[in-house]
Enzyme design. Structure first.
Site, short mmCIF file in Angstrom:
data_model
loop_
_atom_site.label_atom_id
_atom_site.label_comp_id
_atom_site.label_asym_id
_atom_site.label_seq_id
_atom_site.Cartn_x
_atom_site.Cartn_y
_atom_site.Cartn_z
N GLU A 133 -4.76 -17.88 -25.24
CA GLU A 133 -3.50 -17.64 -24.22
C GLU A 133 -3.45 -19.08 -23.84
O GLU A 133 -4.35 -19.74 -23.79
CB GLU A 133 -3.86 -16.75 -23.36
CG GLU A 133 -2.80 -16.70 -22.32
CD GLU A 133 -3.49 -15.40 -21.20
OE1 GLU A 133 -2.32 -15.23 -20.38
OE2 GLU A 133 -4.37 -14.88 -21.28
N LYS A 146 4.95 -13.24 -21.98
CA LYS A 146 4.34 -12.15 -21.31
C LYS A 146 5.20 -11.43 -20.42
O LYS A 146 5.79 -12.08 -19.49
CB LYS A 146 3.18 -13.02 -20.74
CG LYS A 146 1.96 -12.17 -19.91
CD LYS A 146 0.81 -13.06 -19.57
CE LYS A 146 -0.27 -12.20 -19.26
NZ LYS A 146 -1.49 -13.13 -18.65
N CYS A 162 -3.34 -10.82 -23.35
CA CYS A 162 -4.12 -10.69 -22.17
C CYS A 162 -4.08 -9.19 -21.61
O CYS A 162 -4.28 -8.19 -22.06
CB CYS A 162 -4.04 -11.84 -21.13
SG CYS A 162 -5.56 -11.91 -19.98
#
Length: 339
Positions: free
Chosen positions: A49, A132, A166
């Site tokens: 990430e 995200k 995540c």
């Protein structure tokens, strides 16, 4: 058009730090790791990430002082436009090493930043991105929110490839939407190097009946600029600047659809962790017992609707009736009538 399905793919997750505030140097580092992975015979390489652009671990973006604003300016400058020259360079790397490349990147659109994942094929084509959809906790101070128009799953000769970033992996409805798209190679780059992360990834692998690849950065304090340029708050007092103090412990892992750990987790330093994924051989065996959006679902009582439209704050529409005047002619006519 995807070629006939291959039996296995050799996949590598990269555990390494960015070069913070230095995107060209980070790209050089990516090239180095891609070369090493290609020498191992890897056909898919996944980076952590925010690898391109950097994860601002420890920084206080609630700081509205001149120093805080200057830090954001530098961080914004380190992000990349998509598409853009850095994307072109990543595409060239994928072609050079003949790999599918998946990497976390901080994407810049105007003055808003997004935590994104970029996808490339071995021919050097940029395939697309995932933004995200839910930044975690203080990440919301610095990153914008994506939407489900960028939750792609790509057909490859080795299986269906996608990514969830995540703590998005803790969102059961998002996971379910990815399972419904048929994801088989589930990339989960993360900033979570905590003790429970491997358990989370194991659950996802078994729930989705898919291979899970989770690369995590491994960082020492010296991988970030020294104070006062970069103050690692609120715990700078516990970390010696320019030291080998570990501030991000890694823990990268590859897990099979049966919940078996195939590579990692590793907490010792930077490195490559590799495994062979037999999508056609192992996923059907896992799905035989549990197919969360197939025979183990109950669409009659439980269902999910996903809005895949791009969600934009401003939409411009034109009148369906065109004037015979150009705008400047119309303005002159209006002025003439007013006189």
């Amino acid at each position: 058009m995807v070629s006939a399905m291959s039996s296995t793919i050799r996949a590598t997750v990269v555990q390494a730090s960015s070069v913070f505030y230095d995107t060209p140097a980070t790209l050089d580092k990516a090239d180095k790791f891609l070369k090493e992975a290609a020498e191992l015979g890897s056909q898919l390489v996944v980076f952590p990430e925010a690898f391109i652009g950097g994860y601002p671990r420890g920084y206080n973006f609630a700081d509205q002082s001149p120093r805080g604003k200057e830090s954001f300016r530098k961080y914004h400058a380190s992000a990349i436009n998509v598409p853009g020259p850095e994307v072109d360079r990543l595409a060239a790397m994928a072609a050079k090493y003949k790999v599918y490349l998946v990497t976390g990147a901080i994407e810049r659109e105007g003055y808003t930043l997004y935590c994104s994942v970029l996808f490339f094929d071995p021919e050097g084509n940029y395939l697309g991105k995932h933004r995200k959809i839910m930044p975690t906790y203080w990440e919301r101070l610095v990153w914008g929110f994506g939407d489900c128009s960028t939750t792609p799953v790509y057909d490859t000769p080795y299986g269906k490839l996608g990514s969830v970033i995540c703590w998005e992996n803790r969102m059961p409805l998002l996971r379910t939407s990815m399972y419904a798209k048929g994801i088989e190679i589930y990339c989960a780059p993360t900033a979570d190097s905590g003790d429970t992360w491997v358990s989370t990834m194991t659950h996802v692998a078994m729930e989705g009946g898919c291979y899970v690849l989770s690369p995590i950065q491994f960082c020492r304090r010296k991988d970030y600029p020294s104070p006062p340029e970069y103050l690692y708050s609120p715990s700078e007092e516990f970390v010696t600047p320019d030291s080998d103090s570990i501030i991000w412990a890694g823990g990268s892992v590859i897990i099979s659809p049966h919940g078996e750990i195939l590579a990692g987790p590793n907490y010792d330093g930077e490195g490559l962790f590799t495994a062979d994924l037999d999508v056609r051989g192992e996923i059907p065996k896992a799905k035989f017992m549990f197919d969360v959006v197939g025979h183990y679902s109950r669409a009659d009582i439980l269902s999910l609707t996903v809005d895949n439209r791009p969600l934009v704050p401003v939409t411009f529409t034109s009148s369906p009736c065109k004037s015979k005047y150009r705008d400047d002619e119309l303005d002159m006519e209006t002025l003439s009538l007013a006189n």
